[in-house]
Scaffold this motif. Sequence first.
Motif, PDB file in Angstrom:
ATOM      1  N   UNK A   1       2.741  10.773   4.081  1.00 10.02           N
ATOM      2  CA  UNK A   1       2.476   9.485   3.287  1.00 10.02           C
ATOM      3  C   UNK A   1       2.426   8.468   3.978  1.00 10.02           C
ATOM      4  N   UNK A   2       1.642   7.348   3.465  1.00 13.23           N
ATOM      5  CA  UNK A   2       1.436   6.061   4.113  1.00 13.23           C
ATOM      6  C   UNK A   2       2.045   5.111   3.416  1.00 13.23           C
ATOM      7  N   UNK A   3       2.657   4.071   3.855  1.00 13.63           N
ATOM      8  CA  UNK A   3       3.156   2.966   3.199  1.00 13.63           C
ATOM      9  C   UNK A   3       3.014   1.662   4.109  1.00 13.63           C
ATOM     10  N   UNK A   4       2.733   0.470   3.500  1.00 13.05           N
ATOM     11  CA  UNK A   4       2.493  -0.848   3.980  1.00 13.05           C
ATOM     12  C   UNK A   4       3.523  -1.826   3.104  1.00 13.05           C
ATOM     13  N   UNK A   5       4.333  -2.425   3.905  1.00 12.28           N
ATOM     14  CA  UNK A   5       5.169  -3.239   3.073  1.00 12.28           C
ATOM     15  C   UNK A   5       5.127  -4.599   3.839  1.00 12.28           C
ATOM     16  N   UNK A   6       5.527  -5.615   2.952  1.00 13.26           N
ATOM     17  CA  UNK A   6       5.735  -7.076   3.685  1.00 13.26           C
ATOM     18  C   UNK A   6       7.112  -7.387   3.332  1.00 13.26           C
ATOM     19  N   UNK A   7       7.816  -7.903   4.398  1.00 11.13           N
ATOM     20  CA  UNK A   7       9.470  -8.225   4.414  1.00 11.13           C
ATOM     21  C   UNK A   7       9.381  -9.640   4.906  1.00 11.13           C
ATOM     22  N   UNK A   8      10.267 -10.331   4.644  1.00 12.35           N
ATOM     23  CA  UNK A   8      10.607 -11.698   5.278  1.00 12.35           C
ATOM     24  C   UNK A   8      11.147 -11.471   6.670  1.00 12.35           C
TER      25      UNK A   8
ATOM     26  N   UNK B   1       4.040  -1.323   8.618  1.00 10.14           N
ATOM     27  CA  UNK B   1       3.035  -0.153   8.458  1.00 10.14           C
ATOM     28  C   UNK B   1       4.056   1.178   8.614  1.00 10.14           C
ATOM     29  N   UNK B   2       3.988   2.032   7.880  1.00  9.74           N
ATOM     30  CA  UNK B   2       5.084   3.330   7.859  1.00  9.74           C
ATOM     31  C   UNK B   2       4.240   4.269   7.579  1.00  9.74           C
ATOM     32  N   UNK B   3       4.298   5.293   8.408  1.00 12.20           N
ATOM     33  CA  UNK B   3       3.656   6.699   8.260  1.00 12.20           C
ATOM     34  C   UNK B   3       4.645   7.827   8.672  1.00 12.20           C
ATOM     35  N   UNK B   4       5.054   8.690   7.588  1.00 14.46           N
ATOM     36  CA  UNK B   4       5.941   9.868   7.613  1.00 14.46           C
ATOM     37  C   UNK B   4       5.713  11.197   7.149  1.00 14.46           C
ATOM     38  N   UNK B   5       6.032  12.273   7.564  1.00 15.99           N
ATOM     39  CA  UNK B   5       5.869  13.358   7.098  1.00 15.99           C
ATOM     40  C   UNK B   5       6.979  14.453   7.051  1.00 15.99           C
TER      41      UNK B   5
ATOM     42  N   UNK C   1       0.956  -1.214  -0.072  1.00 19.88           N
ATOM     43  CA  UNK C   1       0.121  -0.059  -0.032  1.00 19.88           C
ATOM     44  C   UNK C   1       0.886   1.168  -0.072  1.00 19.88           C
ATOM     45  N   UNK C   2       0.547   2.261  -0.757  1.00 22.92           N
ATOM     46  CA  UNK C   2       1.163   3.376  -1.003  1.00 22.92           C
ATOM     47  C   UNK C   2       0.110   4.620  -1.139  1.00 22.92           C
ATOM     48  N   UNK C   3       0.156   5.568  -0.154  1.00 25.50           N
ATOM     49  CA  UNK C   3      -0.441   6.683  -0.521  1.00 25.50           C
ATOM     50  C   UNK C   3      -0.011   8.167   0.044  1.00 25.50           C
ATOM     51  N   UNK C   4       0.052   9.161  -0.712  1.00 28.67           N
ATOM     52  CA  UNK C   4       0.703  10.436  -0.413  1.00 28.67           C
ATOM     53  C   UNK C   4      -0.357  11.489  -0.589  1.00 28.67           C
ATOM     54  N   UNK C   5      -0.042  12.387   0.281  1.00 36.32           N
ATOM     55  CA  UNK C   5      -1.358  13.576   0.179  1.00 36.32           C
ATOM     56  C   UNK C   5      -0.584  14.896   0.581  1.00 36.32           C
ATOM     57  N   UNK C   6      -1.042  15.988   0.048  1.00 35.26           N
ATOM     58  CA  UNK C   6      -0.363  17.255   0.353  1.00 35.26           C
ATOM     59  C   UNK C   6      -1.690  18.241   0.543  1.00 35.26           C
ATOM     60  N   UNK C   7      -1.584  18.711   1.626  1.00 35.31           N
ATOM     61  CA  UNK C   7      -2.874  19.601   2.210  1.00 35.31           C
ATOM     62  C   UNK C   7      -2.528  21.136   2.214  1.00 35.31           C
TER      63      UNK C   7
END
Length: 289
Positions: free
Chosen positions: A114-121, A207-211, A84-90
Amino acid sequence: MKTKILMLPLVAVLLLGACKGSGSGYNTDQKVGDTDTARSSGADTSAASKLVKTADMRFKVKDVQQTVENIAALTTKYNGIVMHHQMQATTERSQDVRISNDSVMHITSFTRVADMTVSIPPNHLEDFIIQVARIGLYVNSSKMDIDDKSLEYLSSKLKQGNKAAFVAEQNKRDKNATTELTMKDDLVDSKINNLKIDKAVKLSTLTLSFYQNNGIVKEVVANDDPSAYQLPVHKRFLGALAYGWSLFAELVIGLANAWVFLVLGGVSAWLFIRYYKRKYSILPDTIKS
């Protein structure tokens, strides 16, 4: 007597052979038991390894767009998948600054997240978290959980066996089709649930969330206010003089067109004034008499 003496060694040999035969049977049974035990312990070991790792992080970065690209590359490096990947500018605030009659500088203050969801071994999860933390300026929060799905997996597997045996028995007896269909659906659900657990064990979810800090964008655009497009002052003054003369000329022309009414109005006014003077000039003599 001699015959009895000769029979004794023969009986001893037969007894020895029987003992060896029973001993080999015992060893065979023991090996089978050991194999079953090994299989059982192997199943238990497999169930005990159903550990599901999940983690989440929130952190501040210098540039959200660049961070998204770096995390995507890092995920590929560790044989992971971006789920999952979503980026937003307000827009926070905006202001227009006039720089000429037809141009305006549009200044916008914005926030980008931005929000990202990654699957890692799972064997690379800790290293991946460390690398992601180095990308950001600082980490606001970080959490990792390990959920043991061993018993749930084993329970579902045992129930699958029971349900499969029940369905097979129903097929032999050819009875209640509705119950059989329900049991088959439950069996499918149990298998799908175990497949989900297997997938979660093979790939850990992060799950990653950064700004980033508020950004400023400056752009020169055309002025969309029609009132801003005006002539210079000297041209506007000359235009006003010309327009005033035009109004005066229009007034003279209008009066010229109405000369009959002006004459009639003038004559009417003269007659009224004359009548008024005669009336009030006679009134004092009448009062004296």
